[in-house]
Each structure stands twice: as C-alpha cells, then as structure tokens.
Motif scaffolding. Structure first.
Motif, PDB file in Angstrom:
ATOM      1  N   ALA A  56     -32.861  -4.136 -10.449  1.00  0.00           N
ATOM      2  CA  ALA A  56     -32.154  -2.878 -10.656  1.00  0.00           C
ATOM      3  C   ALA A  56     -30.796  -3.159 -11.291  1.00  0.00           C
ATOM      4  O   ALA A  56     -30.342  -4.303 -11.348  1.00  0.00           O
ATOM      5  N   VAL A  57     -30.164  -2.110 -11.743  1.00  0.00           N
ATOM      6  CA  VAL A  57     -28.815  -2.185 -12.291  1.00  0.00           C
ATOM      7  C   VAL A  57     -27.853  -1.658 -11.235  1.00  0.00           C
ATOM      8  O   VAL A  57     -28.037  -0.557 -10.712  1.00  0.00           O
ATOM      9  N   GLY A  58     -26.850  -2.450 -10.906  1.00  0.00           N
ATOM     10  CA  GLY A  58     -25.906  -2.059  -9.869  1.00  0.00           C
ATOM     11  C   GLY A  58     -24.477  -1.990 -10.376  1.00  0.00           C
ATOM     12  O   GLY A  58     -24.158  -2.452 -11.476  1.00  0.00           O
ATOM     13  N   THR A  59     -23.614  -1.424  -9.539  1.00  0.00           N
ATOM     14  CA  THR A  59     -22.186  -1.320  -9.846  1.00  0.00           C
ATOM     15  C   THR A  59     -21.395  -1.879  -8.672  1.00  0.00           C
ATOM     16  O   THR A  59     -21.654  -1.523  -7.516  1.00  0.00           O
ATOM     17  N   ALA A  60     -20.458  -2.759  -8.965  1.00  0.00           N
ATOM     18  CA  ALA A  60     -19.609  -3.343  -7.922  1.00  0.00           C
ATOM     19  C   ALA A  60     -18.509  -2.362  -7.529  1.00  0.00           C
ATOM     20  O   ALA A  60     -17.932  -1.685  -8.381  1.00  0.00           O
ATOM     21  N   ARG A  61     -18.242  -2.310  -6.229  1.00  0.00           N
ATOM     22  CA  ARG A  61     -17.179  -1.448  -5.702  1.00  0.00           C
ATOM     23  C   ARG A  61     -16.373  -2.247  -4.692  1.00  0.00           C
ATOM     24  O   ARG A  61     -16.929  -3.053  -3.936  1.00  0.00           O
ATOM     25  N   ALA A  62     -15.064  -2.011  -4.663  1.00  0.00           N
ATOM     26  CA  ALA A  62     -14.220  -2.656  -3.669  1.00  0.00           C
ATOM     27  C   ALA A  62     -14.514  -2.064  -2.289  1.00  0.00           C
ATOM     28  O   ALA A  62     -14.845  -0.886  -2.162  1.00  0.00           O
ATOM     29  N   ARG A  63     -14.415  -2.912  -1.265  1.00  0.00           N
ATOM     30  CA  ARG A  63     -14.642  -2.422   0.099  1.00  0.00           C
ATOM     31  C   ARG A  63     -13.629  -1.349   0.460  1.00  0.00           C
ATOM     32  O   ARG A  63     -13.949  -0.348   1.088  1.00  0.00           O
ATOM     33  N   ASN A  64     -12.379  -1.553   0.055  1.00  0.00           N
ATOM     34  CA  ASN A  64     -11.327  -0.531   0.165  1.00  0.00           C
ATOM     35  C   ASN A  64     -10.620  -0.474  -1.175  1.00  0.00           C
ATOM     36  O   ASN A  64     -10.319  -1.515  -1.771  1.00  0.00           O
ATOM     37  N   SER A  65     -10.322   0.726  -1.643  1.00  0.00           N
ATOM     38  CA  SER A  65      -9.681   0.881  -2.940  1.00  0.00           C
ATOM     39  C   SER A  65      -8.795   2.115  -2.913  1.00  0.00           C
ATOM     40  O   SER A  65      -9.202   3.165  -2.395  1.00  0.00           O
ATOM     41  N   VAL A  66      -7.575   1.985  -3.450  1.00  0.00           N
ATOM     42  CA  VAL A  66      -6.634   3.107  -3.408  1.00  0.00           C
ATOM     43  C   VAL A  66      -5.655   3.004  -4.571  1.00  0.00           C
ATOM     44  O   VAL A  66      -5.346   1.906  -5.051  1.00  0.00           O
ATOM     45  N   ASP A  67      -5.198   4.164  -5.038  1.00  0.00           N
ATOM     46  CA  ASP A  67      -4.080   4.229  -5.980  1.00  0.00           C
ATOM     47  C   ASP A  67      -2.795   4.256  -5.158  1.00  0.00           C
ATOM     48  O   ASP A  67      -2.634   5.094  -4.259  1.00  0.00           O
ATOM     49  N   ILE A  68      -1.878   3.343  -5.447  1.00  0.00           N
ATOM     50  CA  ILE A  68      -0.598   3.308  -4.741  1.00  0.00           C
ATOM     51  C   ILE A  68       0.344   4.317  -5.390  1.00  0.00           C
ATOM     52  O   ILE A  68       0.668   4.209  -6.580  1.00  0.00           O
ATOM     53  N   VAL A  69       0.776   5.314  -4.607  1.00  0.00           N
ATOM     54  CA  VAL A  69       1.696   6.349  -5.082  1.00  0.00           C
ATOM     55  C   VAL A  69       2.810   6.532  -4.056  1.00  0.00           C
ATOM     56  O   VAL A  69       2.711   6.056  -2.920  1.00  0.00           O
ATOM     57  N   SER A  70       3.852   7.233  -4.472  1.00  0.00           N
ATOM     58  CA  SER A  70       4.947   7.556  -3.556  1.00  0.00           C
ATOM     59  C   SER A  70       4.727   8.940  -2.974  1.00  0.00           C
ATOM     60  O   SER A  70       4.186   9.837  -3.639  1.00  0.00           O
ATOM     61  N   GLU A  71       5.138   9.129  -1.735  1.00  0.00           N
ATOM     62  CA  GLU A  71       5.029  10.442  -1.102  1.00  0.00           C
ATOM     63  C   GLU A  71       6.251  11.312  -1.369  1.00  0.00           C
ATOM     64  O   GLU A  71       6.228  12.505  -1.091  1.00  0.00           O
ATOM     65  N   VAL A  72       7.316  10.719  -1.889  1.00  0.00           N
ATOM     66  CA  VAL A  72       8.554  11.464  -2.147  1.00  0.00           C
ATOM     67  C   VAL A  72       9.072  11.118  -3.546  1.00  0.00           C
ATOM     68  O   VAL A  72       8.683  10.126  -4.149  1.00  0.00           O
ATOM     69  N   ASP A  73       9.985  11.971  -4.030  1.00  0.00           N
ATOM     70  CA  ASP A  73      10.649  11.694  -5.295  1.00  0.00           C
ATOM     71  C   ASP A  73      11.791  10.711  -5.061  1.00  0.00           C
ATOM     72  O   ASP A  73      12.378  10.660  -3.967  1.00  0.00           O
ATOM     73  N   GLY A  74      12.132   9.950  -6.106  1.00  0.00           N
ATOM     74  CA  GLY A  74      13.270   9.046  -5.992  1.00  0.00           C
ATOM     75  C   GLY A  74      13.355   8.100  -7.169  1.00  0.00           C
ATOM     76  O   GLY A  74      12.416   7.972  -7.953  1.00  0.00           O
ATOM     77  N   ARG A  75      14.522   7.446  -7.270  1.00  0.00           N
ATOM     78  CA  ARG A  75      14.720   6.483  -8.332  1.00  0.00           C
ATOM     79  C   ARG A  75      14.405   5.079  -7.817  1.00  0.00           C
ATOM     80  O   ARG A  75      14.826   4.699  -6.730  1.00  0.00           O
ATOM     81  N   ILE A  76      13.653   4.324  -8.609  1.00  0.00           N
ATOM     82  CA  ILE A  76      13.239   2.980  -8.203  1.00  0.00           C
ATOM     83  C   ILE A  76      14.432   2.025  -8.309  1.00  0.00           C
ATOM     84  O   ILE A  76      15.045   1.906  -9.370  1.00  0.00           O
TER      85      ILE A  76
END
Length: 368
Positions: A56-76
């Motif tokens: 079969a043809v399969g697709t690999a997936r990470a066990r856990n995967s997330v986009d890292i974002v900020s919950e608040v506004d601010g200057r880095i």
C-alpha cells in the motif's frame, strides 16, 4: 550393361548398411524414443516460512505535531532556539517584551494587598457590629476580584514566554528579534518524530484479516531508500464509501530521524505467516489460466499442474501439486513436453537473481 548397374546399386546399399551398423553405441545419449534429449537444470522444493503481504501507499505523521504560536501580542526581544533543534517540554523558545505586563502585575498585587487589608479591618469591625453585612459582602467581592485580576496579570506575564509543549524537533523559524508578534501568528513548528505514525488504506475485502500488532515494513522512495519496521496500532472505524477502503494506522520507530512528517512511503503489511513449500519462480510456466512445472521421473519430463500461493523475491509458494522429493525443472523447460527424455546438468548459476519486489498474493492485485 544392366548387370553392371545392378552390381553398382547393390554395392551402394551394402556400404550404407555397413556405415549404419558401425555408428558408436553411445550416440544414444543424445537421442531418445521421442527425439533429441533436452538438457535441463533442476531443484527440489524447499519448506520455508511463507508470509502473505499487502502493499500500500502510506503517509508518515508525527506522533505529536503543533504550530508554535503566541497567545498574546508583543514585541520579540529574544529567540532561544535554532532551526532543527531538539527540545524538551518546557524549553523557552521566544521571549516578548514584558515591561507593560510587569507593571500590570505590580498594580494587581497592590490592589490585592489593599483589598486584603480592607477585608481584615471589616472582620474586626464585624465582631463589634460596627459594619453592616452588605459592606462586608462588598469587601469580600472586591477581594475576589483583586485575586482574579492578579491571576490574569500573572497569566499575561507568563504568556510572554513561549515554551515547547512537548519533546520534539523544531522546524523553520518564521519570526525575527524586534518584530511585532500578533496572537496566533506562526513562530515555528514542533514535531515529535522519535516514533512515527504511518497511515494507509486497505481494501475492505481484507478487513477480516486485519488486527493490531501485525508487522509492517515501510520504505522511502529515491536512490537512498530507508527501510524501517513497525506494527499496526489502530484500525479505522469506518470504510470509505467511495474507495471501499479502511484506514489503518501503524507505528514505526524512527531513532535516527530518517522519516519526516508528510513523507510518502511504500508500506508492506504482513497479513499471515505460515510454513509451506517454495520453488523458484522461474520454474513456473503458464498456459491460459493454468500454472504448471515440469518434474523429472526416470529420465523423462512430466508436466504437473500447480496451485500457487504467495510470491516473494523470485520464489513462489506451492499450495498443491509438488512434494519435497520432486525434481523441478528450472531451466530448459521451454518447448518441453511430457514424456520427453532429459539429461540433468549441474550448474551453480542456474538460479536467476530475483528482482527486488514486495510480496503479493497470487490471484489478486494487492498493490494499492
């Protein structure tokens, strides 16, 4: 004249008969009751572990995967990671400007202290009935609001530090120091890839043969192909009504990070393992729907029809038709018929090198 002619004819016949009678006796080695002897190579069937596999043809997936974002506004003000870095849960990734949040925190702490002091005075006055119950209730509510405001200020301050939610590998950096970061804006990605999930579809006719724990092999495409092993962990709960397939999820160990999330994979699923007879695939001949081989008995070829099973790496399973003692022709069978005389030759190079392939079940296309 006639007498001389008859004498000449009789002489020719006599010479021909003499030449025939003087032929070497061992010339019979190349002739038989049905003509020329065919030279062949033979092998005997072997008992081996047989595996029914599905490709079969399969697709690999990470066990856990997330986009890292900020919950608040601010200057880095600081970035604490590099691209491709391995991090653990709680590691700091990005720091935002905290000055306003620290000031709000100080104000919230002061208001809480004031509310607590007022409430303590009210408790003392309440003992001498010098304050009404309504005023006490108002102070209690004010104290609760001050505590909530402090928690809110503390949460806002904590959110100015973006941290890794779990162990994993970071992706590309999407921000820079000094840039304004809006709530929800992408900073980078985080994937846990030490154990990869592989999803693929299996035709519904094989559902009864599927179960957790079945072995799979996965391979990447390309010149430097990577091959890893794993096992089925979960079966989907629904069959796709369009493709009539069931989604299967498996887990593969990925200690060297050779697999990437989203990667295309060739999957080979082991449906069943058993012991059976195998012969080289090159021995099998096909006429219409019949598969057969030639075996050697008493120096003569004999055509034997076969029922075949699985094929793998140049070998094929024989379900019915042969025994371990049979001598099966693997070379020289083209043009051979039952009853033809044969001579068996020994040849270490008689077996062909198998072409690289994955095992499939005979009688059906199990490659998706």
């Amino acid at each position: 004249m006639k007498q001389w002619l008859w004498s000449f004819i009789l002489l020719v016949i006599a010479l021909g008969a003499t030449a025939y009678l003087m032929q070497p006796a061992d010339s019979a080695d190349d002739e038989g009751p049905r003509g020329r002897v065919t030279h062949v190579n033979v092998v005997q069937p072997e008992r081996a572990q047989i595996q029914d596999r599905l490709r079969a043809v399969g697709t690999a997936r990470a066990r856990n995967s997330v986009d890292i974002v900020s919950e608040v506004d601010g200057r880095i003000v600081d970035i604490h990671f590099t691209e491709g870095q391995q991090v653990v849960q709680g590691d700091r990734l990005v720091s935002l400007d905290k000055r306003q949040a620290q000031a709000d925190m100080a104000v919230a702490e002061a208001r809480l202290k004031d509310a607590e002091a007022k409430f303590r005075r009210a408790e003392s006055l309440q003992k001498s009935n010098s304050i009404s119950a309504a005023e006490v209730d108002e102070l209690v509510a004010g104290l609760a609001v001050a505590r909530a405001s402090l928690e809110l200020a503390r949460s806002r301050l904590d959110n100015l530090e973006v941290v890794a939610p779990f162990d994993g590998v970071l992706g590309l950096k999407e921000v820079s120091v000094g840039a304004w970061l809006s709530a929800g804006q992408l900073i980078t990605t985080l994937d846990s890839i030490d154990q990869m999930l592989v999803r693929f579809q299996v035709p519904q006719r094989y559902i009864d043969q599927l179960q957790s724990g079945q072995a799979i092999d996965v391979a990447t495409s390309g010149a430097a192909s990577t091959r890893l092993s794993g096992e089925v962990t979960e079966l989907g709960s629904r069959v796709d009504p369009l493709s009539r397939t069931l989604t299967v999820q498996s887990q593969v160990s990925n200690p060297d990070a050779r697999l990437y999330p989203g990667q295309f994979l060739d999957v080979s699923l082991t449906l069943d393992t058993r012991t059976g007879l195998q012969i080289p695939e090159q021995a099998v001949m096909t006429r219409g729907r019949e598969n057969f081989v030639y075996v050697i008995a008493d120096g003569l070829a004999k055509r034997v029809p076969l029922e075949l099973g699985s094929r793998l790496a140049g070998r094929v399973e024989v379900v019915e038709g042969l025994t371990l003692e049979d001598r099966v022709v693997i070379n020289g069978q083209d043009g051979l018929s039952s009853g033809d005389p044969v001579k068996v030759l020994d040849d270490d190079d008689a077996l062909l090198e198998p072409a690289p392939s994955s095992q499939i079940r005979a009688g059906g296309d199990d490659q998706l």
